[in-house]
Each structure stands twice: as structure tokens, then as C-alpha cells.
Design a protein around this motif. Structure first.
Motif, PDB file in Angstrom:
ATOM      1  N   LEU A 300       0.720  -1.144  -0.294  1.00 32.77           N
ATOM      2  CA  LEU A 300      -0.082   0.055  -0.026  1.00 32.77           C
ATOM      3  C   LEU A 300       0.798   1.524   0.013  1.00 32.77           C
ATOM      4  CD1 LEU A 300      -3.116   0.379   0.239  1.00 32.77           C
ATOM      5  CD2 LEU A 300      -2.943   0.211   2.545  1.00 32.77           C
ATOM      6  N   ASP A 301       1.837   1.142   0.698  1.00 31.82           N
ATOM      7  CA  ASP A 301       2.586   2.461   0.918  1.00 31.82           C
ATOM      8  C   ASP A 301       3.518   2.771  -0.449  1.00 31.82           C
ATOM      9  OD1 ASP A 301       1.915   2.810   3.545  1.00 31.82           O
ATOM     10  OD2 ASP A 301       3.775   2.004   4.350  1.00 31.82           O
ATOM     11  N   VAL A 302       4.045   1.589  -1.015  1.00 25.69           N
ATOM     12  CA  VAL A 302       4.770   1.783  -2.311  1.00 25.69           C
ATOM     13  C   VAL A 302       3.898   2.224  -3.302  1.00 25.69           C
ATOM     14  CG1 VAL A 302       6.155   0.447  -4.010  1.00 25.69           C
ATOM     15  CG2 VAL A 302       6.571  -0.071  -1.492  1.00 25.69           C
ATOM     16  N   TYR A 303       2.621   1.568  -3.274  1.00 26.41           N
ATOM     17  CA  TYR A 303       1.515   2.205  -4.326  1.00 26.41           C
ATOM     18  C   TYR A 303       1.325   3.629  -4.020  1.00 26.41           C
ATOM     19  CZ  TYR A 303      -3.263   3.011  -5.610  1.00 26.41           C
ATOM     20  OH  TYR A 303      -4.565   3.633  -6.275  1.00 26.41           O
ATOM     21  N   ALA A 304       1.351   4.083  -2.983  1.00 28.18           N
ATOM     22  CA  ALA A 304       0.569   5.402  -2.625  1.00 28.18           C
ATOM     23  C   ALA A 304       1.912   6.312  -2.869  1.00 28.18           C
ATOM     24  CB  ALA A 304       0.436   5.721  -1.006  1.00 28.18           C
ATOM     25  N   ALA A 305       2.966   6.009  -2.831  1.00 28.39           N
ATOM     26  CA  ALA A 305       4.347   6.941  -3.244  1.00 28.39           C
ATOM     27  C   ALA A 305       4.459   7.122  -4.723  1.00 28.39           C
ATOM     28  CB  ALA A 305       5.626   6.387  -2.336  1.00 28.39           C
ATOM     29  N   ASN A 306       3.933   5.998  -5.512  1.00 24.93           N
ATOM     30  CA  ASN A 306       4.563   5.946  -6.826  1.00 24.93           C
ATOM     31  C   ASN A 306       3.372   5.859  -8.044  1.00 24.93           C
ATOM     32  OD1 ASN A 306       7.439   4.936  -6.918  1.00 24.93           O
ATOM     33  ND2 ASN A 306       6.651   3.812  -5.144  1.00 24.93           N
ATOM     34  N   ALA A 307       1.896   5.477  -7.574  1.00 22.11           N
ATOM     35  CA  ALA A 307       0.858   5.585  -8.388  1.00 22.11           C
ATOM     36  C   ALA A 307       0.721   7.038  -8.928  1.00 22.11           C
ATOM     37  CB  ALA A 307      -0.177   4.733  -8.133  1.00 22.11           C
ATOM     38  N   ARG A 308       0.194   7.245 -10.108  1.00 27.31           N
ATOM     39  CA  ARG A 308      -0.585   8.483 -10.305  1.00 27.31           C
ATOM     40  C   ARG A 308      -1.715   8.619 -10.005  1.00 27.31           C
ATOM     41  NH1 ARG A 308       1.515   7.772 -16.853  1.00 27.31           N
ATOM     42  NH2 ARG A 308       3.796   8.381 -16.286  1.00 27.31           N
ATOM     43  N   LYS A 309      -2.251   9.793  -9.778  1.00 28.08           N
ATOM     44  CA  LYS A 309      -3.796  10.053  -9.391  1.00 28.08           C
ATOM     45  C   LYS A 309      -4.726   9.358 -10.407  1.00 28.08           C
ATOM     46  CE  LYS A 309      -6.545  13.799  -8.042  1.00 28.08           C
ATOM     47  NZ  LYS A 309      -6.981  15.287  -7.878  1.00 28.08           N
ATOM     48  N   HIS A 310      -5.649   8.709  -9.501  1.00 28.83           N
ATOM     49  CA  HIS A 310      -6.838   7.730 -10.367  1.00 28.83           C
ATOM     50  C   HIS A 310      -6.153   6.433 -10.977  1.00 28.83           C
ATOM     51  CE1 HIS A 310      -8.978  11.477 -10.310  1.00 28.83           C
ATOM     52  NE2 HIS A 310      -8.501  12.081 -11.227  1.00 28.83           N
ATOM     53  N   GLU A 311      -4.690   6.109 -10.816  1.00 30.46           N
ATOM     54  CA  GLU A 311      -4.570   4.987 -11.078  1.00 30.46           C
ATOM     55  C   GLU A 311      -4.804   3.784  -9.967  1.00 30.46           C
ATOM     56  OE1 GLU A 311      -0.487   4.630 -14.060  1.00 30.46           O
ATOM     57  OE2 GLU A 311      -0.366   5.227 -11.918  1.00 30.46           O
ATOM     58  N   ARG A 312      -5.392   2.635 -10.301  1.00 26.90           N
ATOM     59  CA  ARG A 312      -5.582   1.779  -9.628  1.00 26.90           C
ATOM     60  C   ARG A 312      -4.324   1.129  -9.284  1.00 26.90           C
ATOM     61  NH1 ARG A 312     -11.351   0.263  -8.728  1.00 26.90           N
ATOM     62  NH2 ARG A 312     -10.650  -1.468  -7.593  1.00 26.90           N
ATOM     63  N   VAL A 313      -4.193   0.017  -8.356  1.00 30.44           N
ATOM     64  CA  VAL A 313      -3.032  -0.856  -7.993  1.00 30.44           C
ATOM     65  C   VAL A 313      -2.586  -1.698  -9.311  1.00 30.44           C
ATOM     66  CG1 VAL A 313      -2.047  -2.697  -6.725  1.00 30.44           C
ATOM     67  CG2 VAL A 313      -3.425  -0.952  -5.409  1.00 30.44           C
ATOM     68  N   GLY A 314      -3.627  -2.270  -9.756  1.00 27.04           N
ATOM     69  CA  GLY A 314      -3.471  -2.936 -11.143  1.00 27.04           C
ATOM     70  C   GLY A 314      -2.846  -2.053 -12.333  1.00 27.04           C
ATOM     71  N   ILE A 317       0.705  -1.187 -11.662  1.00 23.68           N
ATOM     72  CA  ILE A 317       1.738  -2.048 -11.798  1.00 23.68           C
ATOM     73  C   ILE A 317       1.973  -2.429 -13.262  1.00 23.68           C
ATOM     74  CG2 ILE A 317       2.197  -4.691 -11.669  1.00 23.68           C
ATOM     75  CD1 ILE A 317       0.719  -4.433  -8.830  1.00 23.68           C
ATOM     76  N   GLU A 318       0.875  -2.343 -14.055  1.00 21.61           N
ATOM     77  CA  GLU A 318       0.954  -2.592 -15.656  1.00 21.61           C
ATOM     78  C   GLU A 318       1.945  -1.379 -16.213  1.00 21.61           C
ATOM     79  OE1 GLU A 318      -2.781  -3.344 -17.361  1.00 21.61           O
ATOM     80  OE2 GLU A 318      -3.025  -5.243 -16.206  1.00 21.61           O
ATOM     81  N   ARG A 319       1.580  -0.107 -15.578  1.00 19.04           N
ATOM     82  CA  ARG A 319       2.465   1.059 -16.267  1.00 19.04           C
ATOM     83  C   ARG A 319       3.805   0.755 -16.162  1.00 19.04           C
ATOM     84  NH1 ARG A 319       4.195   5.610 -14.021  1.00 19.04           N
ATOM     85  NH2 ARG A 319       2.611   5.665 -12.342  1.00 19.04           N
ATOM     86  N   ILE A 320       4.255   0.307 -14.574  1.00 20.72           N
ATOM     87  CA  ILE A 320       5.732   0.213 -14.379  1.00 20.72           C
ATOM     88  C   ILE A 320       6.295  -1.092 -14.824  1.00 20.72           C
ATOM     89  CG2 ILE A 320       5.536   1.952 -12.581  1.00 20.72           C
ATOM     90  CD1 ILE A 320       5.814  -0.169 -10.433  1.00 20.72           C
ATOM     91  N   GLY A 321       5.334  -2.146 -14.978  1.00 20.54           N
ATOM     92  CA  GLY A 321       6.032  -3.393 -15.000  1.00 20.54           C
ATOM     93  C   GLY A 321       5.990  -4.084 -13.909  1.00 20.54           C
ATOM     94  N   TRP A 322       5.907  -5.570 -14.069  1.00 20.77           N
ATOM     95  CA  TRP A 322       5.776  -6.356 -12.793  1.00 20.77           C
ATOM     96  C   TRP A 322       7.432  -6.762 -12.398  1.00 20.77           C
ATOM     97  CZ3 TRP A 322       1.848  -8.061  -9.662  1.00 20.77           C
ATOM     98  CH2 TRP A 322       0.457  -7.867 -10.253  1.00 20.77           C
ATOM     99  N   GLU A 323       8.177  -6.422 -13.048  1.00 22.34           N
ATOM    100  CA  GLU A 323       9.634  -6.367 -12.616  1.00 22.34           C
ATOM    101  C   GLU A 323       9.832  -5.433 -11.632  1.00 22.34           C
ATOM    102  OE1 GLU A 323       8.543  -5.843 -15.642  1.00 22.34           O
ATOM    103  OE2 GLU A 323      10.164  -4.919 -17.163  1.00 22.34           O
ATOM    104  N   ASP A 324       9.231  -4.282 -11.868  1.00 19.07           N
ATOM    105  CA  ASP A 324       9.462  -2.874 -11.057  1.00 19.07           C
ATOM    106  C   ASP A 324       8.584  -3.319  -9.885  1.00 19.07           C
ATOM    107  OD1 ASP A 324      11.563  -1.406 -12.129  1.00 19.07           O
ATOM    108  OD2 ASP A 324      10.060   0.315 -12.399  1.00 19.07           O
ATOM    109  N   PHE A 325       7.623  -3.557  -9.964  1.00 18.77           N
ATOM    110  CA  PHE A 325       6.693  -3.962  -8.650  1.00 18.77           C
ATOM    111  C   PHE A 325       7.561  -4.812  -7.672  1.00 18.77           C
ATOM    112  CE2 PHE A 325       3.941  -6.873  -6.246  1.00 18.77           C
ATOM    113  CZ  PHE A 325       3.398  -6.156  -5.596  1.00 18.77           C
ATOM    114  N   PHE A 326       8.064  -5.805  -8.094  1.00 21.65           N
ATOM    115  CA  PHE A 326       8.831  -6.680  -7.239  1.00 21.65           C
ATOM    116  C   PHE A 326      10.173  -5.712  -6.569  1.00 21.65           C
ATOM    117  CE2 PHE A 326       6.281  -9.928  -9.258  1.00 21.65           C
ATOM    118  CZ  PHE A 326       6.076 -10.643  -8.041  1.00 21.65           C
ATOM    119  N   LYS A 327      10.653  -4.975  -7.664  1.00 25.01           N
ATOM    120  CA  LYS A 327      11.925  -4.427  -7.164  1.00 25.01           C
ATOM    121  C   LYS A 327      11.400  -3.208  -6.140  1.00 25.01           C
ATOM    122  CE  LYS A 327      14.222  -1.145  -9.847  1.00 25.01           C
ATOM    123  NZ  LYS A 327      14.916  -0.988 -11.091  1.00 25.01           N
TER     124      LYS A 327
END
Lengths: 356, 397, 82
Positions: A300-314, A317-327
Motif C-alpha cells: 500500500l505504501d509503495v503504491y501510494a508513493a508511486n502511482a499517479r492520481k486515479h491509477e488503481r493498483v493494477g 503495476i502494468e504501467r511500471i511493469g511487474w519486474e519493477d513492482f517486485f523491485k
């Protein structure tokens, strides 16, 4: 004492009996709405009429005493008109605007959590767990309570880039939409079930048991009127246990929960998405499952810090790529993350372009 | 207090979020059988210690004439926890949209205190008002008390499950269809199928008024009915300007996030190329005062979604891109629903859901059975491999 | 066929299959229609439902699916039918 005469096939009462007059008069004629606070909103009809809604949290398991207390508040402030949301929140339908603030004040005074509207965390969809289900391998209510004690400010005041739908399922049958939630917990088994041969023969239809297995791991054993399970094929789904109780999938030492992320239901911006595996296993740690809560807090914290306004978690993650999600989350990537079930073809990478 | 020491559960009475443990404790105050909630707590504490559940598989209980609505539940430790030796679930079919009056709810509570544990789920995952914990002996009295007051049982087992819907036209300007009206109509229309489990397996219907899909119809209903529209999104430019003046970055938040790139902003005037709009609801849901769906309303019908068991979870597939739902008694929709169910009922193996059957048979037999033409809206993309079936009827075209 | 005759045959079929195969309503329709060409689904359904309404047979649930069975003595006692 005599009982009233039963009726059959009458169905539920027609909803019209329970609508406040302002809703009846403006049914299908609403024009717009505004979220006033995370716990209140106003809907305006084409006629100019308005209805104010006050939303509170609920643990879903409610004693009749609590329901009566909510009803008393509804009678005091809004003519007794009360409803529940699809995420098990409680809503007071206030026709007289002047009653809204006093209602909110009394709800807060009584300890209710007012909130759940807008880009935050609404109530958690969850299943019965150890409270009431034979198939449960965790306690859904307990995890929800522990999670929301941690995240309650996202219900009442704090906001996120978009709403984050949380869910908990106490086994892979997933009563509730866990497979399409932003962040969800699903209880899983990790060991081949133990077969009580004698009772399989007595209680179960062998062809049904064999047919229940998604990986064709179950073979008949006609000599002993039972079945055998191929350990190399079994993925511990427990469907055989559902159709045949003497095949016991439960194994407290090895049962626990997985965390899946990135699902959504609405078609807004992008198509509905399944949740995908983030963490394959965490042990059951009642009463407060601290590692589960920490893991979700991290995501939740990583999402809150990195997602753009209105972007859902999924979407994030699709924008940054799953490899970045794990990183970014620091979550370990394991063999369990690479699909080897029915949808494998769709999930392996088919491009030489990716991030490190 | 109470018969059992529950240090683990006591821990869950602390903290700000409402506690289900407190609710179970409170049930002891009102139930005619307070030992039910008490033993429920005792057994649950044991589960917290051993990390293991103590409920048996459902048993055969019900009310005379029905096969649905009551789920047998027995403790596997009846001697240790006699209060929950029987702890059956009684599913009351909720009113569409989960609307109540306090008088109706209080009456439901009074009856439940007398014949059950005083514990409820408001509501169960499918949508029923779930009463948790009663005895076999109390089932017929409960049914007499509730049904005589107009509260029937919901679905369970291999039956039509209790249909459920979003708030729809009662309190949402985005409702393109009368979700509550459709839900209530379907519930009444399929009473026999709901109460007498004669299907191959469960069949779920859920109705959402728009693509926001607040009831998650697209993810957990064999038949997902989702409201949509044709024609132009209605724009109130004065309200658009208010959003801009209020600090909304319309270019990046709205125009820039439109999936079909069909919007443009000139100053504070918003234009939409409606031909290109896929009606996803992003802009409308963010500019609630300025934008409204178009005026020709209907529903998209999708089929097949379900949870992972048996061979993986499914999200519903588009079957009928647009169907009108404003005719008398939703006749078109009802007929379509009956035809879909008939095809499934005729073809499915035991415990095979509609989505799984379509995976086995393909979409074509279903489309032919219900008389719907193939359309590009039904697929994300056409097949990639040159393997396909031809039938005699294709050669006549 | 008279409704009573249909019901007797349904009951006999359920008795014969007891412990061998869990029968769904549809299995009963199929069997009756196969044995008697003149019967249609609705006639069998009406006859079966009449039996269910008085507890002569009942809906059961097990193995994740519903079926039709002959009720146990315990069930009949519970419903006040014996």
C-alpha cells in the motif's frame, strides 16, 4: 404456541416498501452527486430534491443488538431508512439535510467509523473463516480486523491515488470477489491431502472425486474402494475435499495465506483484471497476523508513493511493469510466481524489452 | 465473563475498527439460546490456538418442500461445545438494493433472538441476509415466522442463487438500467429454480447499473447484467468550468486518462468524440457534476465469471453487446436469461458452471441456441491459429 | 399414467439407486421419460414436487451438489411426519 401459516415462493418483499419518500419520488431521476466528506455524500435529482447519505463501517458479523442500535439512530435522524452497501457498509438515508451533522456526531460519539467513500479503503469483502466454515484454513474476520485496525485512517480521513479494494478469502473457493481485488489475502494449502480410505469408500462417489480434480492427480484404487493422489500433480486446491470429506486437505502446520494484487472490477480506463500473485505464502499467525498486515502495508505504501492520481493498483503495476513492482516492494520472486496452471501461455513474457 | 477464557479473541476487541468478537459477545445478551454465541467464542478461541477449524461438512437440513436456503452446520466437537452442536445458516433473501426500514429489521431481529443465536451477516457474499446459527428443530418455526411476514429463503446448492444488484436508480445517476427492478423481477420469476435445486450446479445473476459495477457482476455471476448507453455523453460546460476553476487538471486527469483518446479540451470547454467512446465511466465518475451518460439506455450481457475452482477463475465474457431493458416486466431480458439457462441446464455436467461449459463447447453453440449473431464486440481479438469449425449452414451463406 | 403410478415408480427408482448414485431431479425425469414414452418433463416434475412437498422424498446436499433422496426416519420425525 401456534405458529403463523407458512407461505412458499413469495420471494423477498418488494424494495419499494423500504424506500424513503424522496427516493420513491426521484427514482431513476437523479442528476449528480457530490462527496462531502469520506463518510457523507449528497445526491441531487433533476427536480432539485436531495438525499444525504451517511456511511459507517461494519464488521459484517452483527449482533441483533447492534442492528437495533443502528435502527434506533435511523429512527431518530432519518425516518428509520437504512441500507447496506455491496461492501457491507451501513448507510443512513437522510432526507432532512439538517439531521446529517447531528447524526454524524452521534455516530462518532458512539464509536462508529464514519467513512468509506472515495479514493481510500472501504470495507473489506471477506468470507466466514473459522467462525462458521468447514473449509476455512484461516480466519477471515480476524485478518480483516487486524488489517483495518492498521488502515482505518484510509476509511475515515486519508486518501490514496484511487480506491483500494481489499478482500480476504479463507480458502480458494473464494466466496466474494477476491480474485479481482486491488490487494487480497487468500488462504492456501501446501500439502497433499490425507486420505481416510475406509470412509472414502463409504461416503463418496469415486467418479465424482476423480472428476473434481483440476490436474487429474486422482486415480481410482478399486481394490480398497478408495482413491490415490499423485503427489507430483496435486496443487492442493481442496476440491476433492469439498466433494469427499474423508479426503482431508487441512494441515494447520502448512496452511497459511497468499497475497494477490492488481485486480479490479470496473471497466474504467482499463478492462477488469484478475489479481495476481505477489506473496505465495505467509503463516497463519492469530490473533493479529502481523506479517500479513505488514506485507499489505508495504504494498500500500509503495503504491501510494508511486502511482499517479486515479491509477488503481493494477493499472500502476502494468504501467511500471511487474519486474519493477517486485523491485520497489522488495518482495522476493519465486518459482510459485511463474504460472504452471491453466493460464500459463498468457502470462510468460514474449518480448525482449523489459526493465532490470 | 463467560464460560471460556479467550485471550486471543480478547486481543481482537482492542483497536479502532469494529470488532466481530464484540458482536459475538453481544449476541449472548439477546438470544434465547445464549450458549450458542458463547460456545461459538469458545470454539473460535480453540481455532486461534490450534490454527484449525472445527466445523463439519454441511449436513442435510432444510424446510419441507425446499432444497435451498438452509445450510447445515455442525461442530465437530459437540461434547466440548454443545451450544453449537447445531449451528445452521438460514439465508433470508434480501430486498433488492439492501434497503430496509428500521421496523422491518427490528422484526427480523426479534424473531432471530427467539429462534437463533442473535448473530447475523449483513450480508453474505451472494447477497442474502444471513442468519448464523440455529438448530434443526427451529428451522420450521423460523420459516413459518419469516415467510408469513413476506421474507422468503434465498438460494443454495445446485440452484439459482439469490440475485443481487447495486443501488441502481434508487440513488445513482449513473444507473442505465433499473438494476433493483431487474433484480427483484428475476428473483420473483425464478422462485422455483431458487428454492428447488434442480440445476447441474449453482447459477448466479448479478445486476449493475453501469460499468463501475458496484456489485462485481462481471467477476462473480454466471450472468452479469451491466447497464450502458448509446449516444452522446451529456456535458454541462458551466460545471466543467467549475471543476477547472476548482483546480482539477482536466487535461491530465480526464482527457489524458481517457482510454480511447476521444476527448479534447479547449480552454475550459470539453469535447467528446462519442463515436470513439467505449463508455468506460472514467470521465463521468470523476466529473460527477459535469458529465452524464447518454440517453439511450440498455445493458450489456456477459456470461461465465466465477471463482478459481475448478480450473481457474473467470471474468465474464460479452455475449450480447446491447439489449434494451425498459420493456414491460423486462420481457426481452427475461427471455434471454431463460434461453441461456436452458442451454446450460441441457448441456452441463454435474458441478459444471456456465463459463466452464462455454470453454468446453465454445461460444458458437450458445450464440446459436439464443439466436445472437457473432459480433466483434464479443471478442478482444479474433483467433490467431487457422483451425476452425465449419458447419453446413456456413456454406449456404 | 396416473400421478400415483408415476410417484411409485420414482420412489422405487430412488430406493434402487440408494447408496449407488446420487440422483438429481433431471436424472429422474430422464429415467421416467425413457421408460414411458408418453411422459413429458412437466408431468414427472409435478408428480415429484408433490412428493417433495409432503416429505415422501426430499432434496439432499452432499459432495458439493444437490440431489433427491428418500428421507431418513430422523428427518421425518423432525418434520412431524411420523
Amino acid at each position: 404456541m401456534s405458529l403463523p401459516e407458512r407461505q412458499t415462493d413469495v420471494g423477498p418483499p418488494h424494495f419499494e416498501k423500504f424506500l424513503p419518500p424522496v427516493i420513491k419520488e426521484n427514482y431513476g431521476k437523479w442528476k449528480s452527486h457530490e462527496v462531502l466528506t469520506p463518510g457523507t455524500m449528497v445526491h441531487t435529482a433533476e427536480s432539485g430534491d436531495q438525499i444525504h447519505t451517511v456511511r459507517i463501517a461494519s464488521p459484517r458479523i452483527l449482533a441483533t443488538e447492534t442492528i437495533r442500535e443502528m435502527c434506533d439512530l435511523a429512527e431518530k435522524y432519518c425516518g428509520g431508512f437504512i441500507r447496506f452497501t455491496t461492501r457491507n457498509n451501513v448507510e443512513f438515508l437522510v432526507s432532512d439535510k439538517a439531521q446529517m451533522d447531528p447524526l454524524v456526531a452521534e455516530l462518532k460519539e458512539k464509536g462508529y467509523m464514519v467513512g468509506g467513500i472515495g479514493p481510500g479503503i472501504s470495507n473489506v469483502i471477506h468470507t466466514q473463516g473459522w467462525v462458521h466454515c468447514h473449509g476455512a484454513c484461516t480466519d477471515a474476520s480476524g485478518i480483516v480486523k487486524a488489517m483495518m485496525d492498521e488502515f482505518h485512517e484510509y476509511f475515515t480521513t486519508k486518501t490514496l491515488p484511487n480506491k483500494v479494494r481489499l478482500a480476504v478469502a479463507c480458502c480458494v473457493n473464494m466466496c466474494g470477489a477476491v480474485h479481482v481485488s486491488d490487494i487480497a489475502v487468500v488462504a492456501v494449502h501446501r500439502k497433499v491431502p490425507a486420505i481416510d480410505d475406509e470412509n472414502v469408500g463409504k461416503m463418496c462417489e469415486i467418479p465424482t472425486v476423480i472428476g473434481s480434480c483440476p490436474t487429474s492427480a486422482i486415480r481410482p484404487n478399486p481394490k480398497d474402494k478408495t482413491v490415490t493422489i499423485n503427489e507430483e500433480k496435486c496443487m492442493y486446491c481442496g476440491n476433492c475435499f469439498t466433494v469427499c470429506p474423508p479426503i482431508n486437505i487441512h494441515n494447520p502446520e502448512h496452511d497459511g495465506v497468499a497475497i494477490v494484487v492488481g485486480g479490479k472490477i470496473g471497466s474504467l480506463r482499463t478492462s477488469p483484471k484478475f489479481s495476481k500473485l505477489a506473496i505465495p505464502f505467509l503463516h497463519n499467525e492469530p490473533p493479529r497476523w502481523p506479517k500479513v498486515v505488514d506485507a499489505i502495508k508495504n504494498i500500500l505504501d509503495v503504491y501510494a508513493a508511486n502511482a499517479r492520481k486515479h491509477e488503481r493498483v493494477g493499472e500502476w503495476i502494468e504501467r511500471i511493469g511487474w519486474e519493477d513492482f517486485f523491485k520497489l516492494t522488495g518482495i522476493e520472486f519465486t518459482f510459485q510466481h511463474i504460472d504452471d496452471f491453466t493460464f500459463m501461455r498468457d502470462t510468460l513474457r514474449t518480448s525482449a524489452a523489459f526493465k532490470y | 465473563m463467560g464460560k471460556y477464557k479467550t485471550p486471543m479473541l480478547d486481543e481482537l476487541e482492542k483497536g479502532p475498527w469494529p470488532s466481530f468478537v464484540t458482536e459475538i459477545r453481544k449476541a449472548m445478551n439477546t438470544s434465547a439460546m445464549p450458549e450458542m454465541a458463547e460456545d461459538e467464542l469458545g470454539q473460535l478461541e480453540k481455532s486461534y490456538v490450534t490454527k484449525k477449524g472445527y466445523w463439519k461438512h454441511g449436513g442435510i437440513v432444510g424446510v419441507l418442500g425446499y432444497g435451498s436456503g438452509v445450510i447445515g452446520r455442525y461442530s465437530s466437537l459437540p461434547e466440548e461445545f454443545p451450544g453449537i452442536a447445531h449451528f445452521h445458516t438460514y439465508r433470508i433473501n434480501q430486498p433488492s438494493g439492501f434497503f430496509y426500514t428500521s421496523a422491518a429489521l427490528k422484526e427480523i431481529c426479534d424473531i432471530w433472538d427467539k429462534y437463533g443465536s442473535s448473530l447475523t451477516n449483513m450480508h453474505g457474499s451472494t447477497g442474502d441476509l444471513v442468519l448464523l446459527g440455529t438448530t434443526t428443530a427451529n428451522l420450521e418455526p423460523l420459516f413459518a415466522e419469516y415467510s408469513s411476514r413476506g421474507w422468503d429463503l434465498g438460494g443454495s446448492g445446485s440452484a439459482m442463487r439469490t440475485p443481487s444488484c447495486c443501488v441502481g436508480m434508487a440513488r445513482c445517476e449513473w444507473a442505465n438500467i433499473d438494476a433493483m427492478g431487474i433484480c427483484n423481477h428475476m428473483t420473483q420469476h425464478f422462485q422455483d429454480e431458487l428454492h428447488r435445486p434442480a440445476f447441474p450446479y449453482k447459477f448466479k445473476i448479478k445486476v449493475s447499473g453501469c460499468a463501475c459495477d458496484c456489485v462485481a457482476a462481471i467477476a462473480r455471476a454466471d450472468l452479469s447484467i451491466i447497464g450502458t448507453w448509446k449516444g452522446d455523453i451529456r456535458i454541462d460546460q458551466a460545471e466543467v468550468k467549475k471543476y477547472a476553476d476548482g483546480g482539477m487538471d482536466i487535461q491530465s486527469e480526464i482527457v489524458g486518462m481517457c482510454p480511447t483518446e476521444c476527448m479534447t479540451l479547449d480552454g475550459t470547454t470539453l469535447s467528446i468524440n462519442n463515436e470513439q467512446c467505449s463508455r468506460c465511466m472514467h470521465c463521468i465518475s470523476k466529473m460527477t457534476m459535469a458529465l452524464r451518460p447518454g440517453e439511450e439506455k440498455g445493458a450489456t450481457i456477459l456470461v461465465g465469471s466465477k471463482a478459481p475452482i475448478v480450473v481457474g477463475s473467470l471474468i465474464s465474457w460479452v455475449l450480447v453487446p446491447f439489449i434494451k431493458c425498459d420493456d414491460e416486466d423486462f420481457a426481452l431480458l427475461t427471455e434471454l436469461t431463460e434461453n441461456i439457462i436452458e442451454w446450460w441446464d441441457d448441456n452441463a455436467k454435474p458441478r459444471e458452471r456456465l463459463g466452464e461449459l462455454i470453454e468446453v463447447k465454445g461460444m458458437r453453440p450458445l450464440l446459436e441456441a439464443i439466436g445472437v449473431d457473432p459480433q466483434p464486440q464479443q471478442v478482444r481479438e479474433p483467433r490467431k491459429d487457422p483451425f476452425f469449425f465449419w458447419s453446413e449452414s456456413d456454406f449456404d451463406k | 399414467m396416473e400421478e400415483k403410478e408415476i410417484q411409485d415408480e420414482i420412489f422405487a427408482y430412488l430406493e434402487k439407486m440408494k447408496g449407488k448414485k446420487k440422483l438429481k431431479e433431471k436424472d429422474i425425469y430422464k429415467k421416467m421419460m425413457a421408460d414411458h414414452a408418453e411422459l413429458d418433463k412437466n408431468t414427472v416434475k409435478t408428480a415429484l414436487r408433490a412428493m417433495i412437498n409432503v416429505g415422501k422424498v426430499m432434496y439432499s446436499y452432499g459432495g458439493g451438489a444437490s440431489s433427491v433422496e428418500i428421507p431418513s426416519e430422523e428427518y421425518l420425525k423432525e418434520k412431524g411426519l411420523i
